[in-house]
Write a protein that holds these residues in place. Structure first.
Motif, PDB file in Angstrom:
ATOM      1  N   TRP A  86      52.899   1.369  80.073  1.00  0.00           N
ATOM      2  CA  TRP A  86      54.216   1.165  79.472  1.00  0.00           C
ATOM      3  C   TRP A  86      54.815  -0.169  79.905  1.00  0.00           C
ATOM      4  N   GLY A  87      55.825  -0.593  79.149  1.00  0.00           N
ATOM      5  CA  GLY A  87      56.636  -1.749  79.516  1.00  0.00           C
ATOM      6  C   GLY A  87      58.057  -1.504  79.066  1.00  0.00           C
ATOM      7  N   GLN A  88      59.028  -1.972  79.832  1.00  0.00           N
ATOM      8  CA  GLN A  88      60.422  -1.725  79.447  1.00  0.00           C
ATOM      9  C   GLN A  88      60.799  -2.497  78.189  1.00  0.00           C
ATOM     10  N   TRP A  89      59.994  -3.495  77.815  1.00  0.00           N
ATOM     11  CA  TRP A  89      60.206  -4.294  76.601  1.00  0.00           C
ATOM     12  C   TRP A  89      59.745  -3.568  75.343  1.00  0.00           C
ATOM     13  N   CYS A  90      59.050  -2.437  75.501  1.00  0.00           N
ATOM     14  CA  CYS A  90      58.378  -1.734  74.405  1.00  0.00           C
ATOM     15  C   CYS A  90      59.240  -0.562  73.939  1.00  0.00           C
ATOM     16  N   ALA A  91      59.740  -0.635  72.684  1.00  0.00           N
ATOM     17  CA  ALA A  91      60.647   0.400  72.174  1.00  0.00           C
ATOM     18  C   ALA A  91      60.027   1.801  72.192  1.00  0.00           C
ATOM     19  N   PRO A  92      58.759   1.997  71.743  1.00  0.00           N
ATOM     20  CA  PRO A  92      58.179   3.343  71.835  1.00  0.00           C
ATOM     21  C   PRO A  92      58.059   3.837  73.276  1.00  0.00           C
ATOM     22  N   CYS A  93      57.813   2.922  74.216  1.00  0.00           N
ATOM     23  CA  CYS A  93      57.741   3.316  75.632  1.00  0.00           C
ATOM     24  C   CYS A  93      59.098   3.839  76.104  1.00  0.00           C
ATOM     25  N   ARG A  94      60.142   3.145  75.707  1.00  0.00           N
ATOM     26  CA  ARG A  94      61.490   3.560  76.097  1.00  0.00           C
ATOM     27  C   ARG A  94      61.823   4.916  75.479  1.00  0.00           C
ATOM     28  N   ALA A  95      61.358   5.130  74.252  1.00  0.00           N
ATOM     29  CA  ALA A  95      61.654   6.383  73.553  1.00  0.00           C
ATOM     30  C   ALA A  95      60.921   7.570  74.164  1.00  0.00           C
ATOM     31  N   GLU A  96      59.718   7.352  74.702  1.00  0.00           N
ATOM     32  CA  GLU A  96      58.919   8.479  75.193  1.00  0.00           C
ATOM     33  C   GLU A  96      59.145   8.791  76.669  1.00  0.00           C
ATOM     34  N   VAL A  97      59.945   7.995  77.356  1.00  0.00           N
ATOM     35  CA  VAL A  97      60.081   8.173  78.805  1.00  0.00           C
ATOM     36  C   VAL A  97      60.663   9.543  79.169  1.00  0.00           C
ATOM     37  N   ASP A  98      61.602  10.055  78.378  1.00  0.00           N
ATOM     38  CA  ASP A  98      62.159  11.383  78.671  1.00  0.00           C
ATOM     39  C   ASP A  98      61.090  12.468  78.521  1.00  0.00           C
ATOM     40  N   ASP A  99      60.200  12.298  77.531  1.00  0.00           N
ATOM     41  CA  ASP A  99      59.115  13.263  77.332  1.00  0.00           C
ATOM     42  C   ASP A  99      58.150  13.228  78.514  1.00  0.00           C
ATOM     43  N   LEU A 100      57.838  12.034  79.004  1.00  0.00           N
ATOM     44  CA  LEU A 100      56.938  11.912  80.152  1.00  0.00           C
ATOM     45  C   LEU A 100      57.574  12.513  81.403  1.00  0.00           C
ATOM     46  N   GLN A 101      58.874  12.315  81.565  1.00  0.00           N
ATOM     47  CA  GLN A 101      59.560  12.924  82.700  1.00  0.00           C
ATOM     48  C   GLN A 101      59.500  14.446  82.604  1.00  0.00           C
ATOM     49  N   GLU A 102      59.661  14.978  81.392  1.00  0.00           N
ATOM     50  CA  GLU A 102      59.557  16.432  81.187  1.00  0.00           C
ATOM     51  C   GLU A 102      58.164  16.937  81.555  1.00  0.00           C
ATOM     52  N   VAL A 103      57.130  16.200  81.152  1.00  0.00           N
ATOM     53  CA  VAL A 103      55.746  16.570  81.495  1.00  0.00           C
ATOM     54  C   VAL A 103      55.564  16.536  83.005  1.00  0.00           C
ATOM     55  N   HIS A 104      56.061  15.469  83.635  1.00  0.00           N
ATOM     56  CA  HIS A 104      55.923  15.332  85.091  1.00  0.00           C
ATOM     57  C   HIS A 104      56.563  16.523  85.802  1.00  0.00           C
ATOM     58  N   GLU A 105      57.768  16.885  85.375  1.00  0.00           N
ATOM     59  CA  GLU A 105      58.462  18.005  86.020  1.00  0.00           C
ATOM     60  C   GLU A 105      57.706  19.310  85.824  1.00  0.00           C
ATOM     61  N   ALA A 106      57.110  19.504  84.649  1.00  0.00           N
ATOM     62  CA  ALA A 106      56.323  20.718  84.397  1.00  0.00           C
ATOM     63  C   ALA A 106      55.083  20.752  85.289  1.00  0.00           C
ATOM     64  N   LEU A 107      54.391  19.626  85.415  1.00  0.00           N
ATOM     65  CA  LEU A 107      53.192  19.566  86.256  1.00  0.00           C
ATOM     66  C   LEU A 107      53.532  19.744  87.737  1.00  0.00           C
ATOM     67  N   GLN A 108      54.658  19.175  88.152  1.00  0.00           N
ATOM     68  CA  GLN A 108      55.076  19.315  89.542  1.00  0.00           C
ATOM     69  C   GLN A 108      55.508  20.753  89.847  1.00  0.00           C
ATOM     70  N   ALA A 109      56.146  21.399  88.871  1.00  0.00           N
ATOM     71  CA  ALA A 109      56.657  22.758  89.079  1.00  0.00           C
ATOM     72  C   ALA A 109      55.538  23.744  89.380  1.00  0.00           C
ATOM     73  N   ASP A 110      54.382  23.554  88.716  1.00  0.00           N
ATOM     74  CA  ASP A 110      53.277  24.490  88.984  1.00  0.00           C
ATOM     75  C   ASP A 110      52.195  23.885  89.884  1.00  0.00           C
ATOM     76  N   GLY A 111      52.466  22.689  90.405  1.00  0.00           N
ATOM     77  CA  GLY A 111      51.568  22.076  91.377  1.00  0.00           C
ATOM     78  C   GLY A 111      50.241  21.603  90.830  1.00  0.00           C
ATOM     79  N   THR A 112      50.167  21.386  89.499  1.00  0.00           N
ATOM     80  CA  THR A 112      48.872  21.019  88.918  1.00  0.00           C
ATOM     81  C   THR A 112      48.671  19.529  88.695  1.00  0.00           C
ATOM     82  N   GLY A 113      49.733  18.719  88.796  1.00  0.00           N
ATOM     83  CA  GLY A 113      49.483  17.312  88.519  1.00  0.00           C
ATOM     84  C   GLY A 113      50.700  16.428  88.535  1.00  0.00           C
ATOM     85  N   THR A 114      50.522  15.248  87.918  1.00  0.00           N
ATOM     86  CA  THR A 114      51.551  14.219  87.922  1.00  0.00           C
ATOM     87  C   THR A 114      51.403  13.336  86.699  1.00  0.00           C
TER      88      THR A 114
END
Length: 199
Positions: A86-114
């Motif tokens: 990703w890059g902060q200059w990239c509009a699709p990257c900026r748009a998907e960051v909340d989705d990636l954070q949601e994935v990260h939190e789900a993986l962290q919650a069950d201890g399976t990944g990052t």
């Protein structure tokens, strides 16, 4: 829906000129048992069956948010890792960051990944750090402006940003997205990995 359609169109336009060279980068005998990316017909979503997966070589680099600290893929041994260039200059990257954070939190919650970001083409790290802070991102990112990490990703095109690669718990690519993703896209792959016992 409009956001996803626009992102798909953008990724397809970027990937189209690459299709010929990508198809030629298939897994041949020179790969010595490591992953080699190819995109048949310039596809922007590629999925790998368990029997066809090969591991990535270990790689690492400086942490974006903890200057001087190193992050290695091997730090996440036995875990699912969602790599996101990703890059902060990239509009699709900026748009998907909340989705990636949601994935990260789900993986962290069950201890399976990052999620592990790879910050590319941002030659002023402070701007990227500000974006991470302002967006409430808690997953780590490597700081890799020239995207040297792409060489470790089996030939994933460094010109296509964002790129997301979902690794199973043996760090073998299970899916590659050459487009903006949603949390559902990634969590669906993770669900399949759980069913296989690879999450």
């Amino acid at each position: 829906m409009h956001r996803r359609t626009a992102a798909l169109a953008c990724a397809a336009l970027i990937a189209a000129p690459l299709a010929g060279s990508l198809a030629a980068c298939g897994g041949g005998g020179d790969d010595a048992g490591t992953f080699a990316f190819h995109s048949p017909g310039g596809q922007v979503e590629i999925f790998y069956e368990e029997a066809d997966r090969l591991p990535l070589a270990d790689f690492g680099g400086e942490s974006l948010t903890e200057p001087g600290e190193e992050i290695q893929l091997s730090d996440f041994a036995g875990q699912v890792v969602v790599l996101n260039a990703w890059g902060q200059w990239c509009a699709p990257c900026r748009a998907e960051v909340d989705d990636l954070q949601e994935v990260h939190e789900a993986l962290q919650a069950d201890g399976t990944g990052t999620v592990l970001g790879i910050n590319v083409r941002d030659y002023n790290p402070e701007i990227s750090r500000d974006f991470v802070t302002d967006s409430g991102v808690t997953y780590p990112s490597l700081y890799d402006p020239p995207f040297k990490t792409a060489a470790y990703l089996g030939g994933v095109p460094s010109s296509v940003i964002p790129t997301t690669v979902v690794l199973d718990n043996q760090h073998r690519p299970a899916a590659v997205f050459l487009r903006e993703i949603t949390a559902d896209d990634i969590l669906e792959v993770v669900s399949r990995l759980r069913e296989e016992g690879n999450a």
